[in-house]
Write an enzyme that holds these catalytic residues in place. Sequence first.
Site, mmCIF file in Angstrom:
data_model
loop_
_atom_site.group_PDB
_atom_site.id
_atom_site.type_symbol
_atom_site.label_atom_id
_atom_site.label_comp_id
_atom_site.label_asym_id
_atom_site.label_seq_id
_atom_site.Cartn_x
_atom_site.Cartn_y
_atom_site.Cartn_z
ATOM 1 N N GLY A 34 0.815 -1.211 0.000
ATOM 2 C CA GLY A 34 0.000 0.000 0.000
ATOM 3 C C GLY A 34 0.849 1.261 0.000
ATOM 4 C CB THR A 35 3.928 2.201 1.844
ATOM 5 O OG1 THR A 35 3.354 1.955 3.130
ATOM 6 C CG2 THR A 35 4.855 3.392 1.923
ATOM 7 C CG ASN B 138 -5.061 4.094 9.053
ATOM 8 O OD1 ASN B 138 -5.442 5.079 8.410
ATOM 9 N ND2 ASN B 138 -3.988 4.121 9.804
ATOM 10 C CD GLN C 298 -6.884 -0.596 7.369
ATOM 11 O OE1 GLN C 298 -7.633 -1.536 7.634
ATOM 12 N NE2 GLN C 298 -5.603 -0.587 7.730
ATOM 13 C CB SER D 159 -2.007 -3.020 1.392
ATOM 14 O OG SER D 159 -1.115 -3.846 2.100
ATOM 15 C CG HIS E 142 0.057 -6.511 4.953
ATOM 16 N ND1 HIS E 142 0.009 -6.238 6.291
ATOM 17 C CD2 HIS E 142 0.349 -5.348 4.354
ATOM 18 C CE1 HIS E 142 0.285 -4.958 6.491
ATOM 19 N NE2 HIS E 142 0.494 -4.395 5.321
ATOM 20 C CB THR F 227 12.757 -9.199 -11.090
ATOM 21 O OG1 THR F 227 13.902 -8.961 -11.907
ATOM 22 C CG2 THR F 227 12.194 -10.576 -11.384
ATOM 23 C CB CYS G 240 2.355 3.601 10.911
ATOM 24 S SG CYS G 240 1.799 2.539 9.605
#
Length: 387
Positions: free
Chosen positions: A69-70, A153, A181, A201, A203, A239, A327
């Site tokens: 996401g970042t 979030n 989110q 994202s 995860h 890659t 974070c």
Amino acid sequence: MIFLDAAATTPVRREVLEAMWPFLTGEFGNPSSHHSLGDAAARALEEARKSVAKVLGCRAAEVTFTSGGTEADNMAVKGIALARQAADPALNRVVISAVEHPAVEESARYLERFHGFTVDVAPVDTYGTVTAGALAAVLRPETALVSIMYANNEVGTVQPVAALAALTRARGIPFHTDAVQAAGWLPVDVKALGVDALSISGHKLGAPKGSGVLFVRGRTKAEPLVHGGGQERGRRSGTENVAGAVGLAAALTLAHAGQAALAERVTGLRDKFISAVLDRVPGAVLTGHPSERLPSVASFCFPGTSGESVLLELERQGVVCSSGSACAAGSDAPSPVLVALGIPAEVAQTAVRFSFDSSVTAADLETAAAAVTAAVGSVRNLGHVPN
Ligand code: PLP
């Protein structure tokens, strides 16, 4: 242990790991290689791209795989703003909301520090919502890009993205939304939302950490941030993480298939949990919007405690949650998101966020509500105060 910190991350789903497995083992080719192993990897990557495009309702060519996401947020905010500034130097302002994740906020600040941009911040109301009026008030003829998240979030507030995007479209300004989110919990059809760019994202959805996606509408130009061999149609060199892309596509497809039913079930559980906490814990305050919120997030302040002490006490009782975003964890400063909602700093320091994944049950939340009542009581009795 009852894990109520799914907004921080989720475990990889078994189906996702099984989809990825071949590309971590026998089918380990580099998609750029011109032999059968490389071709198989390239085909898997393109199939993954098509699957993501199907969920987003866009063309496969509009999907770029990222490291999360970042990176997707950085690519959207910096890439689109820089491309617009290159085409017209007068376009030197970006708009973000007061409750963005640091991935968006810091990308905008970078543009300010190094590329002559001014950042205009759209304020939020006490629920954390950006109203159409608040956005309209900060749009200028020089606005190159607007970036406003789909769902927050820390407090779970869902923004009226379609209405906000319609406002910027009428002025020819691209609109990016951070849907990290929201994905899995809310519809992410980019046409219905009317957005020009959207970040996801892996995860948060049952795919591995370090996988992500950025949608950018075909006609919207974005400068690449990572230069090299020209992979991902020149938008992101390096890659490709084939297994990560395959996993993300599998997770997003699974989440999409069950989204409406899951959202309905978990919204019911969330509302019962919120009522239980508000009824049983004296002085507890719900943060964020009472109804326009993620099904998966219940967030509170417990004045007269410290959020960190409540967390420790809850963990002793087997309930794992968070004091805000992962974070910001460990930082002493009050959350800028809560402060933007008008919550006094000393109250913001008492914040606790409970966030659920698809496995959450009524029994888990009943146990958690009892644990919260006990934890807040014991922290108050011990006289822990916010520092
Ligand atoms: N945006 C939001 C709203 C988030 O909650 C997060 C992660 O917590 C991110 C962006 C960053 O995503 P990632 O962890 O994949 O870099």
